[in-house]
Motif scaffolding. Structure first.
Motif, PDB file in Angstrom:
ATOM      1  N   TYR A 242       0.802  -1.220   0.000  1.00  0.00           N
ATOM      2  CA  TYR A 242       0.000   0.000   0.000  1.00  0.00           C
ATOM      3  C   TYR A 242       0.836   1.273   0.000  1.00  0.00           C
ATOM      4  O   TYR A 242       0.340   2.345  -0.368  1.00  0.00           O
ATOM      5  N   THR A 243       2.090   1.161   0.383  1.00  0.00           N
ATOM      6  CA  THR A 243       2.973   2.325   0.327  1.00  0.00           C
ATOM      7  C   THR A 243       3.078   2.848  -1.095  1.00  0.00           C
ATOM      8  O   THR A 243       3.219   4.054  -1.324  1.00  0.00           O
ATOM      9  N   ALA A 244       2.987   1.935  -2.056  1.00  0.00           N
ATOM     10  CA  ALA A 244       3.068   2.342  -3.455  1.00  0.00           C
ATOM     11  C   ALA A 244       1.934   3.279  -3.849  1.00  0.00           C
ATOM     12  O   ALA A 244       2.070   4.064  -4.793  1.00  0.00           O
ATOM     13  N   LEU A 245       0.811   3.219  -3.133  1.00  0.00           N
ATOM     14  CA  LEU A 245      -0.321   4.084  -3.450  1.00  0.00           C
ATOM     15  C   LEU A 245      -0.174   5.468  -2.839  1.00  0.00           C
ATOM     16  O   LEU A 245      -0.704   6.451  -3.375  1.00  0.00           O
ATOM     17  N   GLY A 246       0.504   5.544  -1.696  1.00  0.00           N
ATOM     18  CA  GLY A 246       0.544   6.812  -0.975  1.00  0.00           C
ATOM     19  C   GLY A 246      -0.732   7.008  -0.171  1.00  0.00           C
ATOM     20  O   GLY A 246      -1.742   6.329  -0.396  1.00  0.00           O
ATOM     21  N   ASP A 247      -0.693   7.938   0.747  1.00  0.00           N
ATOM     22  CA  ASP A 247      -1.830   8.140   1.641  1.00  0.00           C
ATOM     23  C   ASP A 247      -3.103   8.532   0.899  1.00  0.00           C
ATOM     24  O   ASP A 247      -4.192   8.031   1.204  1.00  0.00           O
ATOM     25  N   ALA A 248      -2.973   9.407  -0.083  1.00  0.00           N
ATOM     26  CA  ALA A 248      -4.164   9.907  -0.775  1.00  0.00           C
ATOM     27  C   ALA A 248      -4.883   8.786  -1.523  1.00  0.00           C
ATOM     28  O   ALA A 248      -6.114   8.647  -1.442  1.00  0.00           O
ATOM     29  N   ASP A 249      -4.130   7.971  -2.246  1.00  0.00           N
ATOM     30  CA  ASP A 249      -4.764   6.897  -3.011  1.00  0.00           C
ATOM     31  C   ASP A 249      -5.219   5.749  -2.113  1.00  0.00           C
ATOM     32  O   ASP A 249      -6.162   5.032  -2.465  1.00  0.00           O
ATOM     33  N   CYS A 250      -4.543   5.558  -0.972  1.00  0.00           N
ATOM     34  CA  CYS A 250      -5.056   4.581  -0.003  1.00  0.00           C
ATOM     35  C   CYS A 250      -6.416   5.030   0.518  1.00  0.00           C
ATOM     36  O   CYS A 250      -7.341   4.223   0.639  1.00  0.00           O
ATOM     37  N   ASP A 251      -6.523   6.304   0.845  1.00  0.00           N
ATOM     38  CA  ASP A 251      -7.815   6.854   1.284  1.00  0.00           C
ATOM     39  C   ASP A 251      -8.870   6.672   0.198  1.00  0.00           C
ATOM     40  O   ASP A 251     -10.013   6.314   0.477  1.00  0.00           O
ATOM     41  N   ARG A 252      -8.467   6.940  -1.042  1.00  0.00           N
ATOM     42  CA  ARG A 252      -9.421   6.831  -2.150  1.00  0.00           C
ATOM     43  C   ARG A 252      -9.852   5.375  -2.343  1.00  0.00           C
ATOM     44  O   ARG A 252     -11.041   5.098  -2.546  1.00  0.00           O
ATOM     45  N   LEU A 253      -8.904   4.441  -2.257  1.00  0.00           N
ATOM     46  CA  LEU A 253      -9.271   3.034  -2.397  1.00  0.00           C
ATOM     47  C   LEU A 253     -10.210   2.614  -1.284  1.00  0.00           C
ATOM     48  O   LEU A 253     -11.215   1.920  -1.534  1.00  0.00           O
ATOM     49  N   ALA A 254      -9.921   3.015  -0.055  1.00  0.00           N
ATOM     50  CA  ALA A 254     -10.802   2.665   1.068  1.00  0.00           C
ATOM     51  C   ALA A 254     -12.209   3.215   0.850  1.00  0.00           C
ATOM     52  O   ALA A 254     -13.205   2.535   1.128  1.00  0.00           O
ATOM     53  N   GLU A 255     -12.293   4.436   0.333  1.00  0.00           N
ATOM     54  CA  GLU A 255     -13.610   5.051   0.107  1.00  0.00           C
ATOM     55  C   GLU A 255     -14.362   4.359  -1.024  1.00  0.00           C
ATOM     56  O   GLU A 255     -15.543   4.010  -0.887  1.00  0.00           O
ATOM     57  N   LEU A 256     -13.691   4.147  -2.148  1.00  0.00           N
ATOM     58  CA  LEU A 256     -14.361   3.579  -3.315  1.00  0.00           C
ATOM     59  C   LEU A 256     -14.669   2.100  -3.144  1.00  0.00           C
ATOM     60  O   LEU A 256     -15.594   1.573  -3.785  1.00  0.00           O
ATOM     61  N   ALA A 257     -13.910   1.404  -2.288  1.00  0.00           N
ATOM     62  CA  ALA A 257     -14.093  -0.041  -2.130  1.00  0.00           C
ATOM     63  C   ALA A 257     -15.319  -0.386  -1.299  1.00  0.00           C
ATOM     64  O   ALA A 257     -15.842  -1.502  -1.400  1.00  0.00           O
ATOM     65  N   SER A 258     -15.789   0.536  -0.493  1.00  0.00           N
ATOM     66  CA  SER A 258     -16.897   0.227   0.416  1.00  0.00           C
ATOM     67  C   SER A 258     -18.127  -0.337  -0.290  1.00  0.00           C
ATOM     68  O   SER A 258     -18.695  -1.345   0.156  1.00  0.00           O
TER      69      SER A 258
END
Length: 273
Positions: A242-258
């Motif tokens: 997940y480090t490869a995504l960075g904080d912003a894209d990790c947040d985005r993945l968490a939001e969109l995955a719900s």
């Protein structure tokens, strides 16, 4: 680290449903794999003709006697490739039944999950189940690519979790008893799904009480500390993906995955059957 864990947890139902979906059981049965044989064969088929000992080693917390009985003869009636084909077909069928293919942002979720899964491939050492699945080709269909991506992320995290348990001297059955003592998962489900007999379970409870990890049937203060430590280390070992995504894209993945996780749950694909 919390964001990475959220990204994994919210998309995890997309992978985990394969262990419960009737589509999977039906397709394994068509190959001559009934009972638990389908589960063990389908998850280990990425290794090739996996022996019972290899399954016992990598799956970690199942009763070895049941693994041996379930795996014995598997590769006399079918092949790893046929089992893999059945697993992917079942995954696609079940996820389409849940409407995953119709959800908005499928392409975005897939792109983010695939980036994380591919980043994990640079850290495959010591992660046998992950490495075996990472060597499989990426499917063409977007729904199956998403399932494959989350499968890689799940096995990457799972191998790290086993490493943590080993380093803390927590065996497979001990890990199950400690999990049950949190109250998060019903004891009867853990006993049945991992096929441990009552006498072995009771002996392990007593042993963990002697180690001051249990207070009665619940975690002691030391047990809580140990569980928290293992979960924290598991999270840290999963970070390279997940480090490869960075904080912003990790947040985005968490939001969109719900919505994807909710669709799987809403379709009943995680219901034991």
């Amino acid at each position: 680290m919390k964001t990475a864990r959220a990204a994994w947890r919210r998309l995890e139902p997309v992978h985990a449903m394969i262990y419960f979906a009737p589509e999977a059981k039906r397709r394994y049965a068509e190959l001559g794999l009934g009972g638990r044989a389908g589960y063990f064969a389908s998850r280990s088929a990425a290794f090739g003709e996996a022996s019972p000992e290899l399954v016992i080693s990598t799956f970690y917390n199942f009763n070895p006697d049941v693994v041996r009985r379930s795996v014995a003869g598997t590769w006399d009636v079918t092949t790893p490739q046929r089992v893999l084909d059945a697993r992917y077909a079942a995954a696609g069928e079940a996820l389409r039944r849940a409407g995953i293919h119709e959800l908005p942002h499928l392409d975005d979720v897939l792109a983010l999950a695939r980036r994380a899964a591919e980043a994990a491939c640079d850290h495959a050492q010591g992660r046998p189940l992950f490495a075996a699945h990472a060597a499989l080709p990426w499917p063409e269909e977007p729904v199956l690519r998403l399932w494959h991506a989350q499968t890689l992320l799940r096995e990457f995290r799972g191998d790290g979790h086993v490493a943590c348990l080993l380093s803390e001297g927590v065996g497979g059955l001990e890990a199950l008893v400690l999990h049950a003592a949190t109250g998060e998962v019903p004891v009867d489900f853990l006993k049945a799904s991992r096929a441990w007999p009552e006498d072995r379970w009771a002996a392990t409870v007593e042993r963990l009480r002697e180690r001051n990890l249990l207070d009665g049937d619940l975690l002691s203060a030391e047990g809580v500390r140990l569980r928290a430590h293992i979960e924290d280390r598991t999270d840290r070992l999963a970070l390279p993906a997940y480090t490869a995504l960075g904080d912003a894209d990790c947040d985005r993945l968490a939001e969109l995955a719900s919505p994807f996780g909710r669709a799987v749950v809403g379709a009943g694909l995680l219901n034991p059957g």
